[in-house]
Write an enzyme that holds these catalytic residues in place. Sequence first.
Site, PDB file in Angstrom:
ATOM      1  N   GLU A 462       0.854  -1.186   0.000  1.00 16.13           N
ATOM      2  CA  GLU A 462       0.000   0.000   0.000  1.00 16.13           C
ATOM      3  C   GLU A 462       0.894   1.242   0.000  1.00 16.13           C
ATOM      4  O   GLU A 462       1.197   1.761  -1.042  1.00 16.13           O
ATOM      5  CB  GLU A 462      -0.950  -0.035   1.208  1.00 16.13           C
ATOM      6  CG  GLU A 462      -2.169   0.826   0.996  1.00 16.13           C
ATOM      7  CD  GLU A 462      -3.388   0.339   1.761  1.00 16.13           C
ATOM      8  OE1 GLU A 462      -4.360   1.067   1.785  1.00 16.13           O
ATOM      9  OE2 GLU A 462      -3.378  -0.779   2.326  1.00 16.13           O
ATOM     10  N   GLU A 736      -1.953   0.463  13.458  1.00 20.34           N
ATOM     11  CA  GLU A 736      -3.109   0.830  12.641  1.00 20.34           C
ATOM     12  C   GLU A 736      -4.412   0.622  13.414  1.00 20.34           C
ATOM     13  O   GLU A 736      -5.319   1.438  13.372  1.00 20.34           O
ATOM     14  CB  GLU A 736      -3.131  -0.032  11.383  1.00 20.34           C
ATOM     15  CG  GLU A 736      -4.347   0.210  10.493  1.00 20.34           C
ATOM     16  CD  GLU A 736      -4.259  -0.507   9.165  1.00 20.34           C
ATOM     17  OE1 GLU A 736      -3.561  -1.544   9.112  1.00 20.34           O
ATOM     18  OE2 GLU A 736      -4.876  -0.039   8.189  1.00 20.34           O
TER      19      GLU A 736
HETATM   20  C1  BGC Z   1      -5.229   2.491   4.799  1.00 22.19           C
HETATM   21  C2  BGC Z   1      -5.716   3.599   5.688  1.00 22.19           C
HETATM   22  C3  BGC Z   1      -6.705   4.385   4.913  1.00 22.19           C
HETATM   23  C4  BGC Z   1      -7.836   3.453   4.667  1.00 22.19           C
HETATM   24  C5  BGC Z   1      -9.027   4.066   4.017  1.00 22.19           C
HETATM   25  C6  BGC Z   1      -6.372   1.596   4.491  1.00 22.19           C
HETATM   26  O1  BGC Z   1      -6.061   0.526   3.711  1.00 22.19           O
HETATM   27  O2  BGC Z   1      -4.150   1.824   5.312  1.00 22.19           O
HETATM   28  O3  BGC Z   1      -4.986   4.078   6.657  1.00 22.19           O
HETATM   29  O4  BGC Z   1      -7.029   5.620   5.388  1.00 22.19           O
HETATM   30  O5  BGC Z   1      -7.448   2.302   3.967  1.00 22.19           O
HETATM   31  O6  BGC Z   1     -10.041   3.875   4.770  1.00 22.19           O
END
Ligand code: BGC
Length: 854
Positions: A462, A736
């Site tokens: 990501e 996270e």
């Molecule tokens: C990310 C986030 C992001 C989110 C969107 C995720 O996959 O890691 O931090 O804001 O998607 O909701």
Amino acid sequence: MLNVSTPTFEHHREPLGIGEPAPRLSWTVTADTPGWRQQAYEIELGDGTTTGRVDSAESVLVPWPGAPLGSRERRGARVRVHGADGSVSDWSPWSYVEAGLLDPADWQAAAAAPPLELLGVPDGPALLLRRDFSARAAVERARLYVTAHGLYEIELNGRVVGDDVLAPGWSSYAHRLRYRTHDVPELLREGGNTLGATLADGWYRGRIGFLGGKTDLYGDRTALIAQLEITYADGSTDVVTTDGDGWRCAPGPVTATSLYDGEKHDARLLPSGWSEPGFDDSSWLPADALPHDAARLVAPTGPPVRRTGTLSPVAVLTGPDGETILDFGQNIAGRLRIRVQGPAGHTITLRHAEVLENGALAIRPLRQAAALDTYTLRGDAEPEEWEPRFTTHGFRYAQIDGWPGELDPASDVVAVVCHTDMRPIGDFECSDPLLNRLHDNVRWSMRGNYVDLPTDCPQRDERLGWTGDIQVFAPAAAFLYDCAGPLTSWLADLAAEQAEVGTVPHYVPWVPLAFDVSPTAAWGDAAVLVPWVLYQRTGDLGLLRTQYASMTAWVDQVTSLTGADHLWDEGFQFGDWLDPAAPPDNPGKARTDHALVATAYHAWTARVVADTAALLGHSGDATSYAELASEVRAAFRREFVTPSGRLACDTQTAYALALCLDLLDGPGQRERAGRRLVELVAADDHRIGTGFVGTPLICDALCSVGAYDTAYQLLTQRNCPSWLYPVTMGATTIWERWDSMLPDGTVNPGEMTSFNHYALGAVADFLHRTVAGLAPDEPGYRRLRIAPRPGGGLTHASARLDTPYGPAAVSWNTDGTTLTVTATVPPGTSALVDLPQAEPREVGAGTHEFTTRL
Ligand code: BGC
């Protein structure tokens, strides 16, 4: 004593090759006269321009006083200040600024692209390019302007130029591709010289994104764009460019490299002396000279990614299958550097992970990022040193397979920390070691997530510039590091990628992956709130001016979506993302109604745009956005607030939004809402009940209704979910999820589980502003707000910040009954001191001590 610093230019750390022809100047003053204020300044430029005495208290981002810089033009600047007390400083030392190539027509370079025969599949080999040229004696000045389609490392006569990592970084390449300017006369020789570059696919052509990602996002051919300009003492010049002519290409030792998957390096394949004169490149293939759009090339507004430190292993562990695992004691973004001796052709494998599970590397959270580097030895008599160059990983642990002989952790392997080389400006410390570790973790998550742009995470497939993440984290970020330069660039990308109707991509740079762009609250609102935070923290009104069209376009779009009732209750929303009650596989299933969150944000950003319009002198807009803000606020109350002040959605986040964003009507509603919020937090046993949206606000919301004890109970809670729970589990970065690691030490089963996401660390801003008590009361800290609110059993806390006016600090101690506060207020500023049980008072520059009863 009165001293003035050398002036700085815009937000540049290194003002070489800048893109602003009229860079604004800033300086700070050191004065030992209490209350010192600037009455006037004088600026002198190296071309003889002088302002004379300008009666002004301004010292931050002061307009450039002379003729604009031309391309390549270098000019000195110095400043002298006059105090209101009649004092006059000496002139500051000169500081120098140099423009880059300001006009697309300055670029003669084509894009030198390796021929198709050599081009592998994306994330395949890095390719070498070289060109010989000659230089004459008496070089007076030499500048290398360079960028690439893909990632590059460039050498001149066998020496790497600069210390950038992952250059040119990732920007919205279709609109803005950043080049760098290097000062290189020392690397040149009279006679034969060679430029050599290694080119990798990187963000340009390599795989990006989740769910398998996409390749070739910006183009299917990598290329180097370089222009070396040499000026001799007699005024004559030579220019060597990537014109195709004379540039030859070959594969090199990097047989495959990918941002996510890692790098494979076979040292036997390095052609000795390839980037030096005299090398026989007759078997190499000529590069193609491709056209490119020089109008996209822009100078950087902030520093590049660099190696900012190294860490040695703190432990050597043995995994369940006997594997060797090094623990670096800290979760970082970066990579390993190894020093190894062994037989030619022998391969060492390096794997990376953030945490261990059952004693082995937990690689499931990396999803489709292999994070695996391999090094194949040349077999030299001397130890070989290697570090991958076109990848980084998010890791604390590394598994080393195939090490020849005994690995000496003290000398053979270090972890190299890599991120945008921003200046650290702020610090926090208190008497609770767990809160200190929390704060350190926030800093490390900021470091890990500024690999050129503000990202969500540094480890899995990501690493995208998610707008919501930086939107909630920006206030903490702006205190920890001088990130105005990097964020200015990112905001330019955001505006460039914003749709004409105002839609802000979910992440910037945008790459089309699994879903379409649609307007989304708290994420798209980054267009308004990130510039606003930067203005509050740096005083940069120019940034608001630049972003104004983007800010209004966003609010206008939301307005058109909400219709006459002003409720934003349709369309996709991330909502209070990662509410701890949301199931692991459905992080958007928050308890707080999406429409409540979205409508609250709409009221907020309409208000901010109204304030921005007023500051910029757009009085018509100021009135109409202020009206809009109050209509949305009224709509929020109609739909979600009972007359007494209870909310339709009985959650911590709903109350935090209503209280912090001033959505309630009068003290009665606030008091009722505050009481209910305290009840809710208590009913949750003082555990956090908020996701991305509520987390930055909840402590402020509680304090705003006087519930300091509840805020501290939440802040110092150790049971899951809480800020300190991860700390008790050994976290070294912000996770996270509140429970990325479950209490039994297993990794959360959700497929989206990172251990390095800064969003929930937004609470650091509360530590700075309210626990230590150092906050801006006017933009740029022109006036400070010194208002610590001791609690939670803390006996002391302190914060320190290099404000645009110079160092500020607050430090307090208490024995539980008496509070002693020491505060440093920079010259040219004042402070509102607001202490418990005391009347607020105003103080001027200097160091002050206050005592009050608690
Ligand atoms: C990310 C986030 C992001 C989110 C969107 C995720 O996959 O890691 O931090 O804001 O998607 O909701």
